[in-house]
Each structure stands twice: as structure tokens, then as C-alpha cells.
Design a protein around this motif. Structure first.
Motif, PDB file in Angstrom:
ATOM      1  N   LEU A 194       0.869  -1.141   0.009  1.00 61.02           N
ATOM      2  CA  LEU A 194       0.157   0.009   0.169  1.00 61.02           C
ATOM      3  C   LEU A 194       0.866   1.305   0.134  1.00 61.02           C
ATOM      4  CD1 LEU A 194      -2.659  -0.836   2.671  1.00 61.02           C
ATOM      5  CD2 LEU A 194      -3.166  -0.615   0.274  1.00 61.02           C
ATOM      6  N   SER A 195       1.767   1.258   0.890  1.00 64.19           N
ATOM      7  CA  SER A 195       2.782   2.474   1.030  1.00 64.19           C
ATOM      8  C   SER A 195       3.479   2.676  -0.379  1.00 64.19           C
ATOM      9  CB  SER A 195       3.705   2.273   1.984  1.00 64.19           C
ATOM     10  OG  SER A 195       3.094   2.255   3.393  1.00 64.19           O
ATOM     11  N   ARG A 196       4.116   1.686  -0.829  1.00 61.57           N
ATOM     12  CA  ARG A 196       4.753   1.968  -2.113  1.00 61.57           C
ATOM     13  C   ARG A 196       4.121   2.323  -3.228  1.00 61.57           C
ATOM     14  NH1 ARG A 196       9.682  -2.855  -2.385  1.00 61.57           N
ATOM     15  NH2 ARG A 196      10.676  -2.120  -0.206  1.00 61.57           N
ATOM     16  N   GLY A 197       2.898   1.924  -3.166  1.00 60.48           N
ATOM     17  CA  GLY A 197       1.919   2.234  -4.212  1.00 60.48           C
ATOM     18  C   GLY A 197       1.358   3.502  -4.465  1.00 60.48           C
ATOM     19  N   THR A 198       1.330   4.099  -3.280  1.00 64.63           N
ATOM     20  CA  THR A 198       0.897   5.587  -3.240  1.00 64.63           C
ATOM     21  C   THR A 198       2.285   6.508  -3.229  1.00 64.63           C
ATOM     22  OG1 THR A 198       0.774   5.484  -0.731  1.00 64.63           O
ATOM     23  CG2 THR A 198      -1.082   4.575  -2.043  1.00 64.63           C
ATOM     24  N   GLY A 199       3.472   6.014  -3.016  1.00 67.39           N
ATOM     25  CA  GLY A 199       4.675   6.959  -3.033  1.00 67.39           C
ATOM     26  C   GLY A 199       5.135   7.217  -1.786  1.00 67.39           C
ATOM     27  N   GLY A 200       4.529   6.235  -0.634  1.00 65.26           N
ATOM     28  CA  GLY A 200       4.995   6.587   0.661  1.00 65.26           C
ATOM     29  C   GLY A 200       6.060   5.608   1.064  1.00 65.26           C
ATOM     30  N   LEU A 201       6.172   5.433   2.432  1.00 59.59           N
ATOM     31  CA  LEU A 201       6.923   4.274   3.042  1.00 59.59           C
ATOM     32  C   LEU A 201       6.444   3.669   3.991  1.00 59.59           C
ATOM     33  CD1 LEU A 201      10.196   6.838   3.640  1.00 59.59           C
ATOM     34  CD2 LEU A 201      10.029   5.082   1.831  1.00 59.59           C
ATOM     35  N   ALA A 202       6.975   2.395   4.104  1.00 58.84           N
ATOM     36  CA  ALA A 202       6.353   1.379   5.185  1.00 58.84           C
ATOM     37  C   ALA A 202       7.526   1.054   6.175  1.00 58.84           C
ATOM     38  CB  ALA A 202       5.875   0.119   4.566  1.00 58.84           C
ATOM     39  N   PHE A 203       7.000   1.139   7.398  1.00 56.47           N
ATOM     40  CA  PHE A 203       8.081   0.749   8.542  1.00 56.47           C
ATOM     41  C   PHE A 203       7.534  -0.288   9.356  1.00 56.47           C
ATOM     42  CE2 PHE A 203       7.933   5.390   7.737  1.00 56.47           C
ATOM     43  CZ  PHE A 203       9.331   5.400   7.567  1.00 56.47           C
ATOM     44  N   HIS A 204       8.163  -1.825   9.187  1.00 60.45           N
ATOM     45  CA  HIS A 204       7.469  -2.585   9.969  1.00 60.45           C
ATOM     46  C   HIS A 204       8.729  -3.429  10.323  1.00 60.45           C
ATOM     47  CE1 HIS A 204       8.114  -4.956   6.025  1.00 60.45           C
ATOM     48  NE2 HIS A 204       7.654  -3.989   5.453  1.00 60.45           N
ATOM     49  N   ASN A 205       8.579  -4.650  11.132  1.00 59.60           N
ATOM     50  CA  ASN A 205       9.609  -5.534  11.680  1.00 59.60           C
ATOM     51  C   ASN A 205      10.623  -4.499  12.586  1.00 59.60           C
ATOM     52  OD1 ASN A 205      10.663  -8.184  11.947  1.00 59.60           O
ATOM     53  ND2 ASN A 205      11.835  -8.297  10.327  1.00 59.60           N
ATOM     54  N   SER A 206      10.240  -3.519  12.890  1.00 55.67           N
ATOM     55  CA  SER A 206      11.176  -2.706  13.864  1.00 55.67           C
ATOM     56  C   SER A 206      10.339  -2.200  14.761  1.00 55.67           C
ATOM     57  CB  SER A 206      11.650  -1.635  12.735  1.00 55.67           C
ATOM     58  OG  SER A 206      12.435  -0.905  13.572  1.00 55.67           O
TER      59      SER A 206
END
Length: 466
Positions: free
Chosen positions: A395-407
Motif C-alpha cells: 500500500l505504501s509503495r503504491g502511493t509513493g510513501g514508505l512502510a516501517f515494519h518488523n522494527s
């Protein structure tokens, strides 16, 4: 508008998925501002961020440095703007308090007008447990205290454990009111226990020697205790496990689709309710959106299948597929729904940043009170754990954003979002004429190219037709 009616959340009304969506125009540094758009797509706006190898925004690009391809074909750019949402670069000063020369505001940004930065804080309480939410909540409060500027406008929304979408009445910069609301939000205390119990039920069916159903064939007739009967018993267990895994995975799929529908309905509601110019940012905190809902149950089946005899696998032919036993190809994959959500968010000019509230896998192992321990290897357990947040990254990459997970570095995640949303380019073009313009579910893919070496370009990847 900024401080009015921010002391409570209200249930949003008239949020109907599938209604006509509207683009919002970006604010240009030029005099001509793109108009708002009707149901048909008359102009496509694409937000683009360009960073150098040191993570600094590249501010000196012109319209001639960009190329956009829609469905693989170049388009003619008709709009270009460089937009600024921070007074200063988000950098740390040196020991004497000075900012290094390379980190000072470039002239192109210093001369740009400071624009309002609209941000939606969307807390997915439906898929997030209270302990996980608490860890993110502290970092979110810290972000509000340290990073909110005078030009920032924020709105809080949440999907509750009881499937209610609650939305704040206004965009505001009243940090204290926002923090009070954040500290009152409810998340789902049963979500992790429900998943644990599902896995225990499946493991019990697959490994419990007292499973009486394994001694019955599909017609309900008793199976013998000889070698042939043992094979039939094992095949029956595998078939029963397949059915149960399909039920659990289907339930999880329904939950995730409801969440996606709520998120896009929220964006639509805000577009209809508020006259918000320019790009908007949505920060979604969630315990997980899986690309393949319920994959952990199929991994458990795979592990049991590896232990089954060859005869039993033949007797239960649907158990012969690897990896992910018993599943029809793409039966649970929700790529189509993720793509549709991306298209609608992009059409309404939202960039999505997602934060996986579950953090790292530490502590995500079996409960000591479980009767059956997981049959998964540590490697497969880690894959299943990451699967639960794979949809957030899509979802994030598709809208030009970033994802923060497994952290577990939630403080760093909010700092990075603040840095990433400080500046951007906006490009516009009229979509080409085509016969399928009326197809509401068609996803038109976009690719942005920049004539500059050694830079990192990020932009939305497409939109839906209506």
C-alpha cells in the motif's frame, strides 16, 4: 477551523464505498492552480520525491528533467510545482548549534512559499493489540510534541475493534486535544489470542491421537486399523486440516478487506467533507495487513504434509501441492483489492505511510501454556510473521510513501515521515484518450523517470479510472 470541536471523536456518516471520487488540486508556486476534478479523470497529479544518496531532497529539478509513462507510453506534462512544507530542513545541528553548509536550505527551497501540510493519523484499532498500540502511541505523542509546525493540520481517525469508523471533526494543530484523543483510543485485546487459539485448534486436529474423525471416511464410515486404514486415517486428517485452514484464512481475509474498505472510505469522506488543497499524507498504524491472509495456517499444513507418508498424500490428492498446501492458486491473495485501494488513494491525492505496530518478531513465539507447540521452523515462523505486514508495504509503495515494519524503532519512523513529507514535486498531465475510460476498476500504471544520476525517485504507481 484549527481548534474548534476537537475534544471528541464522532462517528462518520455517509461514508459509502464505491461513490464518486474526486481529485484535489495541488497548490502551485505559479499563479495557475489546477482545478478540482469531477468524476472523470481530466488531469492526473503525481507527487514525486527525489533524494540524493545522502538522503537529502534534490530541489533544483525542472519540468524538463521529468518523464512520466502511463501504461508504458510517455505523456505530455502540463503542470509542474515545487512544494515546501517545512520552514527549515529537518537536520540535526552540530555541537555548537550551527547547521553545516551542505545541510542549509538551498535557494530553490528557501524562496518557495510555505504550504499547509495536511496529515491524517489513522489508527487501525481493529487489527492492533493494546500492547502493540501502546508502543507506537508513545512515539506518536513524541512526534506531536516535537515535530508539528505552525503550518501542519492534523486529523485523527480510527477503526475500532467493533468495526466503527470514528473520525475527528476537523483538521487541527491543537496538539493537546489530539493527544487526549490518542490516549483514549481502543484497540483489539482479543486479536492475538484469537490467532493463537486458531493455530492450536489446527495443530490439535493435525496431531492429536484422539482425533476420532480421522477414523471416518468422507461418507462417515469407519476405517480399518490395518496399514491401508492408517493411510486413509492420515489422509482424512489432512483433508480436515485443509478445510479448517480455509475457514480461518477466509475469516482473516474478510477482516482485512473490511479494513481496506474503511481506509478508502475514510479518504473519500474527507475529500467530500473538507476543502483541502494540495497533497495529503495519511499515516496508518496497524497490527498488520497481509497480502496472503491466513498464510500461517497453510504453512502449518505444509509442515504436517512433510511428515505425512507418500501414500497419504496420494490418498488426499489436494495435499500434493507445495508450498502452501491445499490452496488453490491465488485463492487467498488480495493483490487485486490492494491495487484497487492504491488506485483510489492516489486518485484522491493521498500518500500513505504505514507503521507495523507489532514490531520485531521477538516474543512472537508459542505461549508456554499451549498444548501443541508450533510445527514451523524458525525460518518459516519468521516468514509467516512478516507475511502479516506485507500488505502495508504494498500500500505504501503504491502511493509513493514508505512502510516501517518488523522494527521497534517507532520514534525513528515518525522522524523519517516528517523528513520525507517536507518537500515534493507535483507533476500534472491530461490522461490520453482511450476506449476504457469508463471502466471504474481499471488501474492505470504510472512510471516516473528523472534525468539525474544517483538519485532515489519515489512516486505513486497508478490510479483508478473513477
Amino acid at each position: 477551523m484549527d481548534n474548534a470541536r476537537t475534544s471528541s471523536l464522532v462517528i462518520s456518516v455517509a461514508i459509502a464505498a464505491g461513490a464518486v471520487l474526486v481529485f484535489t488540486g495541488a497548490i502551485s508556486q505559479q499563479k495557475d492552480v489546477p482545478p478540482q476534478f469531477e468524476a472523470a479523470v481530466k488531469r492526473v497529479l503525481v507527487d514525486v520525491t527525489v533524494f540524493d544518496k545522502k538522503g537529502r531532497f534534490v530541489p533544483d529539478l525542472t519540468i524538463d528533467d521529468f518523464e512520466i509513462l502511463e501504461e508504458g507510453r510517455p505523456v505530455d506534462l502540463s503542470f509542474f510545482a515545487l512544494e515546501k512544507f517545512r520552514k527549515a530542513l529537518p537536520v540535526r545541528p552540530t555541537e555548537n548549534g550551527a547547521v553545516s553548509k551542505e545541510d542549509q536550505m538551498p535557494p530553490e527551497l528557501a524562496e518557495a512559499a510555505l504550504l499547509p501540510r495536511y496529515m491524517v493519523l489513522f489508527v487501525d484499532g481493529f487489527n492492533t493489540s493494546p500492547p502493540d498500540w501502546d508502543n507506537v502511541r508513545y512515539a506518536l505523542n513524541d512526534y506531536l510534541d516535537k515535530h508539528v509546525q505552525e503550518n501542519d493540520r492534523l486529523l485523527l481517525a480510527t477503526l475500532t475493534p467493533t468495526r466503527k469508523l470514528l473520525v475527528g471533526p476537523e483538521f487541527t494543530r491543537d496538539v493537546n486535544s489530539l493527544k487526549r484523543l490518542i490516549n483514549q483510543l481502543a484497540t483489539d485485546p482479543s486479536i492475538k489470542e484469537r490467532e493463537r487459539q486458531n493455530k492450536q485448534d489446527l495443530l490439535t486436529l493435525l496431531y492429536d491421537d484422539s482425533n476420532q474423525l480421522s477414523a471416518l471416511n468422507v461418507a462417515g464410515e469407519s476405517i480399518g486399523s490395518d496399514a491401508q486404514g492408517n493411510v486413509a486415517n492420515e489422509a482424512n486428517i489432512l483433508r480436515q486440516g485443509a478445510n479448517l485452514a480455509e475457514v480461518f484464512a477466509g475469516q482473516r481475509k474478510d477482516e482485512i478487506l473490511y479494513t481496506l474498505n474503511s481506509m478508502t472510505s475514510l479518504a473519500e469522506h474527507l475529500s467530500r467533507t473538507f476543502d483541502v488543497p494540495g497533497p495529503k499524507t495519511m499515516i496508518m498504524v496497524s497490527g498488520g495487513i497481509s497480502e496472503n491472509p491466513g498464510s500461517v495456517y497453510y504453512y502449518i499444513l505444509d509442515a504436517r504434509l512433510d511428515q505425512a507418508s507418500a501414500e497419504a498424500r496420494v490418498d488426499a490428492p489436494m495435499a500434493a501441492e507445495h508450498p502452501v498446501a491445499f490452496r488453490q492458486p491465488h485463492a487467498q491473495t488480495i493483490d487485486t483489492y490492494l491495487l484497487r485501494a492504491i488506485g483510489h488513494l492516489n486518485r484522491m491525492n493521498y500518500t500513505l505511510y504505514t507503521i507495523g505496530a507489532r514490531g520485531t518478531m521477538i516474543g512472537a513465539f508459542d505461549d508456554v501454556t499451549d498444548r501443541f507447540r508450533s510445527n514451523l521452523t524458525p525460518g518459516i515462523s519468521s516468514i509467516a510473521y512478516r507475511d502479516e505486514e506485507a500488505g502495508l508495504e504494498i500500500l505504501s509503495r503504491g502511493t509513493g510513501g514508505l512502510a516501517f515494519h518488523n522494527s521497534a524503532n517507532f520514534f525513528g519512523a515518525f522522524e523519517r515521515i516528517d523528513h520525507d513529507t517536507a518537500f515534493r514535486y507535483v507533476l500534472g498531465y491530461a490522461p490520453p484518450e482511450r476506449a476504457d475510460n469508463a471502466n471504474p476498476d481499471k488501474f492505470y500504471r504510472i512510471q516516473v523517470k528523472v534525468d539525474r544520476k544517483h538519485v532515489n525517485v519515489r512516486a505513486r504507481r497508478g490510479y483508478v479510472g473513477s
